[in-house]
Design a protein around this motif. Structure first.
Motif, PDB file in Angstrom:
ATOM      1  N   VAL A 358       0.831  -1.202   0.000  1.00 44.02           N
ATOM      2  CA  VAL A 358       0.000   0.000   0.000  1.00 44.02           C
ATOM      3  C   VAL A 358       0.867   1.253   0.000  1.00 44.02           C
ATOM      4  O   VAL A 358       0.629   2.208  -0.756  1.00 44.02           O
ATOM      5  CB  VAL A 358      -0.952  -0.009   1.206  1.00 44.02           C
ATOM      6  CG1 VAL A 358      -1.709   1.306   1.314  1.00 44.02           C
ATOM      7  CG2 VAL A 358      -1.939  -1.171   1.089  1.00 44.02           C
ATOM      8  N   THR A 359       1.892   1.276   0.833  1.00 42.21           N
ATOM      9  CA  THR A 359       2.777   2.441   0.883  1.00 42.21           C
ATOM     10  C   THR A 359       3.488   2.644  -0.445  1.00 42.21           C
ATOM     11  O   THR A 359       3.595   3.783  -0.937  1.00 42.21           O
ATOM     12  CB  THR A 359       3.812   2.271   2.009  1.00 42.21           C
ATOM     13  OG1 THR A 359       3.130   2.096   3.253  1.00 42.21           O
ATOM     14  CG2 THR A 359       4.714   3.484   2.100  1.00 42.21           C
ATOM     15  N   ALA A 360       3.976   1.562  -1.034  1.00 42.70           N
ATOM     16  CA  ALA A 360       4.659   1.682  -2.324  1.00 42.70           C
ATOM     17  C   ALA A 360       3.714   2.197  -3.403  1.00 42.70           C
ATOM     18  O   ALA A 360       4.083   3.053  -4.214  1.00 42.70           O
ATOM     19  CB  ALA A 360       5.239   0.327  -2.727  1.00 42.70           C
ATOM     20  N   ALA A 361       2.464   1.707  -3.413  1.00 41.51           N
ATOM     21  CA  ALA A 361       1.498   2.171  -4.409  1.00 41.51           C
ATOM     22  C   ALA A 361       1.157   3.640  -4.196  1.00 41.51           C
ATOM     23  O   ALA A 361       1.019   4.405  -5.159  1.00 41.51           O
ATOM     24  CB  ALA A 361       0.231   1.319  -4.344  1.00 41.51           C
ATOM     25  N   ASN A 362       1.020   4.046  -2.944  1.00 45.02           N
ATOM     26  CA  ASN A 362       0.727   5.452  -2.655  1.00 45.02           C
ATOM     27  C   ASN A 362       1.875   6.359  -3.092  1.00 45.02           C
ATOM     28  O   ASN A 362       1.653   7.452  -3.626  1.00 45.02           O
ATOM     29  CB  ASN A 362       0.449   5.629  -1.158  1.00 45.02           C
ATOM     30  CG  ASN A 362      -0.965   5.252  -0.773  1.00 45.02           C
ATOM     31  OD1 ASN A 362      -1.889   5.431  -1.562  1.00 45.02           O
ATOM     32  ND2 ASN A 362      -1.140   4.719   0.426  1.00 45.02           N
ATOM     33  N   LYS A 363       3.107   5.925  -2.854  1.00 45.50           N
ATOM     34  CA  LYS A 363       4.261   6.718  -3.266  1.00 45.50           C
ATOM     35  C   LYS A 363       4.304   6.855  -4.792  1.00 45.50           C
ATOM     36  O   LYS A 363       4.546   7.951  -5.317  1.00 45.50           O
ATOM     37  CB  LYS A 363       5.555   6.074  -2.769  1.00 45.50           C
ATOM     38  CG  LYS A 363       5.828   6.279  -1.285  1.00 45.50           C
ATOM     39  CD  LYS A 363       7.175   5.692  -0.914  1.00 45.50           C
ATOM     40  CE  LYS A 363       7.489   5.940   0.565  1.00 45.50           C
ATOM     41  NZ  LYS A 363       8.810   5.380   0.944  1.00 45.50           N
ATOM     42  N   LEU A 364       4.068   5.753  -5.497  1.00 45.04           N
ATOM     43  CA  LEU A 364       4.096   5.808  -6.952  1.00 45.04           C
ATOM     44  C   LEU A 364       2.999   6.716  -7.485  1.00 45.04           C
ATOM     45  O   LEU A 364       3.232   7.547  -8.383  1.00 45.04           O
ATOM     46  CB  LEU A 364       3.952   4.396  -7.523  1.00 45.04           C
ATOM     47  CG  LEU A 364       3.935   4.289  -9.055  1.00 45.04           C
ATOM     48  CD1 LEU A 364       5.217   4.825  -9.648  1.00 45.04           C
ATOM     49  CD2 LEU A 364       3.710   2.840  -9.481  1.00 45.04           C
ATOM     50  N   ALA A 365       1.794   6.589  -6.920  1.00 43.36           N
ATOM     51  CA  ALA A 365       0.686   7.435  -7.377  1.00 43.36           C
ATOM     52  C   ALA A 365       0.967   8.903  -7.084  1.00 43.36           C
ATOM     53  O   ALA A 365       0.669   9.779  -7.907  1.00 43.36           O
ATOM     54  CB  ALA A 365      -0.611   6.995  -6.695  1.00 43.36           C
ATOM     55  N   ALA A 366       1.557   9.184  -5.916  1.00 46.01           N
ATOM     56  CA  ALA A 366       1.867  10.576  -5.569  1.00 46.01           C
ATOM     57  C   ALA A 366       2.902  11.162  -6.522  1.00 46.01           C
ATOM     58  O   ALA A 366       2.777  12.322  -6.938  1.00 46.01           O
ATOM     59  CB  ALA A 366       2.368  10.647  -4.122  1.00 46.01           C
TER      60      ALA A 366
END
Length: 564
Positions: A358-366
């Motif tokens: 989840v954190t990795a996906a949020n970072k990529l989306a940001a």
């Protein structure tokens, strides 16, 4: 790179001087930045050799490791680095201002505004090149999990107390540097290359001396020749006159100067340890001190030219006016800095070695969202950047030749005026495509209806229809060169930001004669769908069910040394 960028590079080659690719400065510069010029040992990226660090242009602090393979000396270097950087961070962490932030109420689930603290400013660390950014990230990763003597008395080679805390901050800065538009940890080569184009490749632009040579070449000389001298010119001893921007060193320096100096230092340490009486020990201590000073002088000789080059680059950037939306991006950096400060103060553990799904996906989306936002804001702030988007068919500018009021169908008709824009650009438009313009700092949306004949070219023998929609239909033409001279006339339907009344608010509808610029890209970026909480992540992405051994490594427990 845009067509404007390619053209600027060709002009730089032809003219022998760097050419501007921006009319404003697109990055924030602190009034008191901390400059860090690192130097590493060849073949050991994680073994620092030395650094120049400080906020005073004429008085940098010199740090060096006489024997990079010695863990105790390396930790002493990191502790000295922490003594320089952490007070600079603390100065900014203690000065706050009141700000509002939208949060979700845990009881009602509604979005409410709450008043929180926001640091009035954030510390900015400037490094020479991307290699310096990578080195900062590597240092943070290697430092934040170090055990101190208080944490673990049995730990071999315990780290000084402030080293893990500095590692957490450097990790945060290294991660923030990956966010497009962030200015917490900028590389000087990237800052200069963003605003000027040289006649060399982007890879060659990472040599700060060569890049500045294109910008500072005297009149009558070629930037290419000056850059070549910066890259290859050597003194009588075979050493580069303009050392690389770090953290790597030149092989000739390693083989001819550094290796013999470290050998003398090692030999002096062995002789001092074998000294039997006080007089002999004093003599050998003097030899050891002399060997340390020699290594320090070598570190200064390699880093001081780069240190001066970074400050010259800051001077050049300060000559540009600041872009209108730079402060907005810096405010997001301040929120990022404040958030990490709060996590440290609240006793949260260091950043994990690996992010969960989840954190990795949020970072990529940001990062994707910030890249799109940065591209849009730079174009809106800078006519030269917008020119590149216009050439690419992603925007168009022109004069309003007619504005006809029209209304939507329904029980409560809303104003939907039709605006005809004559432009020389060739945007990639299809019927129904949305376009945007800036109105009072906010985007106003319009819909492309089609191409039209210009009003003055309508046959005078045909009576003008009274109904606006019929009038628009009469003007429609499927040809992209709606004007007889080949200049397109585009019909746009305004759809928002005209107020809630039946009549549009004053100034919300373009009038005849207005010169406007419309974009095919959105000015604001929306957030993506909400991701599940880490504990609810599917097992295919590392969540339950599953064995704890398959989960990402957990960070060490927080200690007293981790608190500011």
């Amino acid at each position: 790179m845009s067509l404007i960028g390619h053209l600027a590079r060709l002009e730089a080659v032809a003219g022998g001087r760097a050419r501007p690719v921006a009319t404003v400065r697109h990055r924030h510069l602190s009034q008191r930045p901390l400059v860090l010029v690192p130097l590493t040992t060849a073949g050991e990226a994680g073994a620092p050799l030395g650094a120049l660090v400080g906020t005073e242009r004429t008085a940098p602090r010199v740090l060096f490791v006489a024997q990079p393979r010695d863990r105790e000396l390396r930790f002493a270097f990191l502790a000295a680095l922490a003594d320089e950087i952490l007070p600079y961070i603390d100065d900014h962490a203690g000065t706050v201002e009141a700000a509002e932030r939208t949060e979700t109420d845990p009881e009602t689930g509604k979005r409410v505004k709450v008043e929180v603290e926001l640091c009035a400013d954030a510390p900015q660390i400037v490094v020479p090149s991307r290699g310096g950014v990578d080195f900062v990230r590597l240092l943070g990763r290697s430092m934040r999990f170090r055990r101190t003597a208080e944490q673990d008395p049995e730990a071999p080679y315990p780290a000084p107390p402030r080293v893990p805390l500095l590692g957490r901050w450097l990790t945060h800065y290294g991660e923030r540097a990956r966010v497009p538009g962030s200015s917490l940890l900028p590389a000087m080569t990237d800052l200069l290359a963003r605003h000027w184009a040289t006649g060399q490749s982007s890879l060659e632009d990472q040599h700060l001396g060569a890049l500045l040579a294109w910008l500072e070449a005297p009149e009558g000389t070629s930037g290419a020749d000056a850059a070549l001298r910066a890259e290859r010119a050597r003194d009588a001893d075979g050493q580069l006159l303009c050392p690389p921007a770090g953290p790597a060193t030149d092989p000739a320096f390693d083989n001819k100067l550094l290796a013999p100096a470290i050998e003398r230092y090692d030999r002096a340490r062995v002789e001092l340890a074998a000294a039997e009486d006080g007089i002999e020990a004093d003599d050998r201590l003097g030899a050891l001190t002399e060997a340390e000073h020699a290594i320090r002088a070598l570190v200064v000789s390699r880093t001081r030219p780069t240190w001066d080059a970074v400050w010259r680059g800051l001077d050049l950037l300060c000559t540009l006016p600041v872009g209108a939306r730079v402060e907005e991006r810096w405010t997001r950096d301040r929120w990022s800095f404040t958030g990490h400060r709060d996590r440290v103060l609240s006793g949260e553990p260091p950043q994990p070695r690996r992010d969960d799904a989840v954190t990795a996906a949020n970072k990529l989306a940001a990062r994707e969202r910030e890249q799109a936002r940065l591209d849009a804001q730079e174009a809106l702030d800078d006519p030269l950047v917008m020119a590149g988007r216009r050439l690419a068919g992603e925007a168009f500018a022109g004069e309003v030749t007619e504005s006809v009021m029209a209304y939507s169908e329904g029980k409560r008709p809303s104003p939907r005026p039709l605006v005809t824009v004559r432009t020389e650009d060739r945007p990639h438009l299809a019927v129904g495509t949305k376009v945007y313009r800036s109105l009072g700092g906010k985007p106003q949306t319009a819909q492309f209806v089609g191409y039209a004949e210009l009003p003055e070219e309508v046959s005078p023998g045909v009576p003008e229809p009274r109904d606006p929609d019929t009038r628009a239909d009469a003007l429609m033409d499927t040809r992209p060169d709606g004007g007889g001279d080949g200049t397109p006339a585009l019909v746009l339907r305004i759809t928002d930001r005209m107020g809630r009344g039946k009549e549009p608010e004053a100034g919300s509808v373009p009038e005849k004669g207005d010169m406007l610029c419309w974009t095919l890209f959105e000015h604001d970026q929306r957030g993506g769908p909400k991701l599940p909480d880490p504990e609810n992540t599917p097992w295919t992405h590392g969540g339950p069910p599953g064995d704890a051994a398959d989960r990402p490594e957990q960070p060490d427990q927080v200690t007293g040394e981790d608190i500011l």
